[in-house]
Design a protein around this motif. Structure first.
Motif, mmCIF file in Angstrom:
data_model
loop_
_atom_site.group_PDB
_atom_site.id
_atom_site.type_symbol
_atom_site.label_atom_id
_atom_site.label_comp_id
_atom_site.label_asym_id
_atom_site.label_seq_id
_atom_site.Cartn_x
_atom_site.Cartn_y
_atom_site.Cartn_z
ATOM 1 N N ILE A 228 39.674 5.557 33.379
ATOM 2 C CA ILE A 228 40.498 4.834 32.321
ATOM 3 C C ILE A 228 40.055 5.672 30.885
ATOM 4 O O ILE A 228 41.235 5.485 29.995
ATOM 5 N N TYR A 229 39.089 6.227 30.808
ATOM 6 C CA TYR A 229 38.766 6.912 29.619
ATOM 7 C C TYR A 229 39.802 8.036 29.178
ATOM 8 O O TYR A 229 40.679 8.328 28.296
ATOM 9 N N TYR A 230 40.048 8.793 30.322
ATOM 10 C CA TYR A 230 41.032 9.881 30.136
ATOM 11 C C TYR A 230 42.352 9.432 29.995
ATOM 12 O O TYR A 230 43.228 10.101 29.453
ATOM 13 N N TYR A 231 42.831 8.741 30.867
ATOM 14 C CA TYR A 231 43.955 7.921 30.883
ATOM 15 C C TYR A 231 44.444 7.407 29.364
ATOM 16 O O TYR A 231 45.700 7.452 28.640
ATOM 17 N N SER A 232 43.340 6.813 28.719
ATOM 18 C CA SER A 232 43.480 6.149 27.629
ATOM 19 C C SER A 232 43.772 7.294 26.507
ATOM 20 O O SER A 232 44.603 7.093 25.613
ATOM 21 N N LEU A 233 43.042 8.402 26.534
ATOM 22 C CA LEU A 233 43.121 9.478 25.653
ATOM 23 C C LEU A 233 44.519 9.969 25.931
ATOM 24 O O LEU A 233 45.084 10.494 25.082
ATOM 25 N N ASN A 234 44.920 10.131 27.167
ATOM 26 C CA ASN A 234 46.453 10.728 27.445
ATOM 27 C C ASN A 234 47.503 9.873 26.507
ATOM 28 O O ASN A 234 48.333 10.347 26.121
ATOM 29 N N ASN A 235 47.036 8.603 27.011
ATOM 30 C CA ASN A 235 48.114 7.522 26.116
ATOM 31 C C ASN A 235 48.170 7.892 24.564
ATOM 32 O O ASN A 235 49.211 7.814 23.961
ATOM 33 N N LYS A 236 47.204 8.043 24.189
ATOM 34 C CA LYS A 236 46.946 8.447 22.612
ATOM 35 C C LYS A 236 47.846 9.456 22.294
ATOM 36 O O LYS A 236 48.376 9.574 21.159
ATOM 37 N N ALA A 237 47.568 10.606 23.339
ATOM 38 C CA ALA A 237 48.198 11.872 22.967
ATOM 39 C C ALA A 237 49.737 11.674 22.913
ATOM 40 O O ALA A 237 50.468 12.097 21.935
ATOM 41 N N GLU A 238 50.333 11.003 23.823
ATOM 42 C CA GLU A 238 51.609 10.556 23.923
ATOM 43 C C GLU A 238 52.229 10.031 22.801
ATOM 44 O O GLU A 238 53.207 10.127 22.189
ATOM 45 N N MET A 239 51.391 8.869 21.986
ATOM 46 C CA MET A 239 51.851 8.224 20.951
ATOM 47 C C MET A 239 51.809 9.121 19.665
ATOM 48 O O MET A 239 52.730 8.782 18.853
ATOM 49 N N LEU A 240 51.023 10.145 19.752
ATOM 50 C CA LEU A 240 50.724 10.775 18.453
ATOM 51 C C LEU A 240 51.687 12.042 18.499
ATOM 52 O O LEU A 240 51.656 12.750 17.528
ATOM 53 N N TYR A 241 52.483 12.230 19.607
ATOM 54 C CA TYR A 241 53.023 13.435 19.642
ATOM 55 C C TYR A 241 54.071 13.956 18.467
ATOM 56 O O TYR A 241 54.121 15.035 18.117
ATOM 57 N N ASN A 242 54.706 13.188 18.122
ATOM 58 C CA ASN A 242 55.801 13.012 16.928
ATOM 59 C C ASN A 242 55.129 12.588 15.784
ATOM 60 O O ASN A 242 55.924 12.429 14.705
ATOM 61 N N ILE A 243 53.845 12.227 15.678
ATOM 62 C CA ILE A 243 53.378 11.860 14.684
ATOM 63 C C ILE A 243 52.146 12.539 13.768
ATOM 64 O O ILE A 243 52.080 13.179 12.673
ATOM 65 N N ASP A 244 51.261 13.039 14.691
ATOM 66 C CA ASP A 244 49.820 13.815 14.356
ATOM 67 C C ASP A 244 50.099 15.095 15.367
ATOM 68 O O ASP A 244 49.220 14.796 16.614
ATOM 69 N N SER A 245 51.001 16.070 15.414
ATOM 70 C CA SER A 245 51.072 17.135 16.310
ATOM 71 C C SER A 245 49.622 17.635 16.730
ATOM 72 O O SER A 245 49.169 18.157 18.042
ATOM 73 N N ALA A 246 48.904 18.062 15.623
ATOM 74 C CA ALA A 246 47.689 18.930 15.877
ATOM 75 C C ALA A 246 46.447 17.757 16.855
ATOM 76 O O ALA A 246 46.062 18.348 17.819
ATOM 77 N N GLU A 247 46.522 16.634 16.438
ATOM 78 C CA GLU A 247 45.627 15.741 17.179
ATOM 79 C C GLU A 247 46.240 15.550 18.779
ATOM 80 O O GLU A 247 45.504 15.512 19.552
ATOM 81 N N SER A 248 47.786 15.315 18.590
ATOM 82 C CA SER A 248 48.057 15.051 19.975
ATOM 83 C C SER A 248 47.719 16.446 20.785
ATOM 84 O O SER A 248 47.419 15.989 22.037
ATOM 85 N N LYS A 249 47.857 17.603 20.388
ATOM 86 C CA LYS A 249 47.727 18.580 21.156
ATOM 87 C C LYS A 249 46.214 18.947 21.556
ATOM 88 O O LYS A 249 46.082 19.266 23.049
ATOM 89 N N ARG A 250 45.635 18.479 20.722
ATOM 90 C CA ARG A 250 44.036 18.401 21.197
ATOM 91 C C ARG A 250 43.658 17.583 22.217
ATOM 92 O O ARG A 250 43.021 18.045 23.093
ATOM 93 N N LEU A 251 44.232 16.265 22.164
ATOM 94 C CA LEU A 251 44.100 15.400 23.191
ATOM 95 C C LEU A 251 44.620 15.774 24.754
ATOM 96 O O LEU A 251 44.060 15.746 25.549
ATOM 97 N N PHE A 252 45.904 16.341 24.577
ATOM 98 C CA PHE A 252 46.320 16.677 25.674
ATOM 99 C C PHE A 252 45.499 17.798 26.548
ATOM 100 O O PHE A 252 45.491 17.807 27.711
ATOM 101 N N LEU A 253 45.165 18.894 25.583
ATOM 102 C CA LEU A 253 44.215 19.932 25.927
ATOM 103 C C LEU A 253 42.960 19.337 26.664
ATOM 104 O O LEU A 253 42.482 19.942 27.795
ATOM 105 N N LEU A 254 42.410 18.292 26.073
ATOM 106 C CA LEU A 254 41.135 17.724 26.608
ATOM 107 C C LEU A 254 41.396 17.003 28.140
ATOM 108 O O LEU A 254 40.481 17.169 28.779
ATOM 109 N N VAL A 255 42.680 16.212 28.061
ATOM 110 C CA VAL A 255 42.812 15.697 29.455
ATOM 111 C C VAL A 255 43.428 16.291 30.436
ATOM 112 O O VAL A 255 43.367 15.893 31.749
ATOM 113 N N PHE A 256 43.929 17.609 30.112
ATOM 114 C CA PHE A 256 44.809 18.285 31.201
ATOM 115 C C PHE A 256 44.050 18.710 32.303
ATOM 116 O O PHE A 256 44.698 18.520 33.657
ATOM 117 N N PRO A 257 42.803 19.204 32.460
ATOM 118 C CA PRO A 257 42.084 19.187 33.630
ATOM 119 C C PRO A 257 41.777 18.257 34.504
ATOM 120 O O PRO A 257 41.413 18.402 35.624
#
Length: 330
Positions: A228-257
């Motif tokens: 649930i930790y990684y899924y919630s980080l993933n959800n946050k990345a999706e919510m931020l993708y058109n608001i805070d691109s840098a943070e969204s990308k960082r989170l997507f890279l973190l959860v990707f593996p």
């Protein structure tokens, strides 16, 4: 949750078994008298794998007395469900429910209704909701807060699957209150995550949804639940993708593996982020992964973001075709 050494795990298991056998012994004796079934029940929530193996160790369970066999079926189905397995035959769920309707016990009749709802959920959604509500009515007579919360969470999930987001939200609020009573951090985290998702789907201000995502992240870290930790980080990345691109990308890279089931969708988002940065080698790398999308939602996201990337590259005709595909899929 920290790993328990073999000795301490055995000690904890033994203590739980003794506590389970001693508490309300008179009442439990009338519901079931088989010691192995009672031991399995005592550890079912903490160690469902142990409960399952205990129940499997009983030869010819159908030859037990009616009350012991009903209890065996109830906990066998419940253990299978908690282990992510099919709960068993429909007839077992129906017969177990009938037994506990005829031999009423607020707790066990409630569990029987709950498991019956699970058994029919895939093919009979409306009847499953009715079964869950009957389970709630029975369990409301008890202080089984985790079970009450899980029943409410199941009803919420059913409403959410049917895009009935307001009733879904009401039931997840109920679930959260029960989980707070039992101080079950894992279930609290899942409730926060669901609330965040529903706020997002209902179009509430993103700050409200993000608030519950952050709560989920904190609680899941505290409970040690990495999924649930990684899924919630993933959800946050999706919510931020058109608001805070840098943070969204960082989170997507973190959860990707860590989230293989989200791999294709996350690759679509990462290709979008790299396109915005004009890093087209990375854009094409993730776009190739994203092309493996299978579900309707994944393919819609893939073509929408592909259209953006193609438009940014100046290939307008291809961008139009990609957006057209996204619209058709929707």
């Amino acid at each position: 949750m920290q790993k328990t050494t073999g000795f301490y795990r055995y000690l904890l298991y033994s203590l739980l078994s003794v506590v389970g056998l001693v508490m309300n012994y008179g009442c439990r004796e009338s519901y079931c008298s088989h010691p192995v079934v009672l031991k399995a029940e005592a550890v079912l929530f903490s160690y469902p794998d142990s409960a399952f193996h205990l129940l499997q160790s009983i030869p010819y369970p159908e030859q037990l007395s009616p009350k012991d066999y009903a209890a065996w079926c109830l906990h066998y189905m419940h253990a299978r469900y908690k282990l992510g397995m099919d709960i068993g035959s429909d007839s077992m769920a129906v017969n177990t429910l009938k037994y506990y309707q005829d031999n009423y016990s607020a707790k066990y009749t409630g569990i029987a209704w709950y498991l019956y709802g699970i058994s029919i959920e895939a093919n009979h959604a409306q009847n499953a909701i009715i079964a869950y509500k009957k389970a709630y009515d029975c369990l409301a007579e008890t202080d089984e807060y985790d079970l009450l919360g899980l029943v409410c969470f199941s009803i919420s999930s059913m409403y959410q699957d049917d895009s009935q987001f307001y009733p879904s939200l009401q039931y997840v609020y109920k679930a959260l209150r029960f989980f707070e009573k039992s101080s079950n951090l894992k279930y609290i985290a899942y409730s926060y995550n669901s609330i965040s998702d529903l706020y997002y789907k209902l179009g509430y201000p993103k700050e409200m949804a993000l608030k519950y995502v952050d709560k989920t992240i904190r609680i899941s870290l505290k409970s040690g639940d990495s999924l649930i930790y990684y899924y919630s980080l993933n959800n946050k990345a999706e919510m931020l993708y058109n608001i805070d691109s840098a943070e969204s990308k960082r989170l997507f890279l973190l959860v990707f593996p860590h989230l293989p089931l989200r791999r294709a969708t996350n690759a679509s988002y990462l290709s979008y982020h790299y396109a915005r940065l004009n890093k087209f080698d990375s854009t094409n790398y993730y776009l190739k992964i994203a092309s493996q999308s299978r579900s309707k939602i994944e393919r819609t996201i893939y073509y929408e973001l592909k259209a953006y990337i193609l438009h940014k590259n100046g290939t307008y005709a291809s961008a139009f075709k990609a957006m057209e595909k996204a619209i058709v899929i929707k």
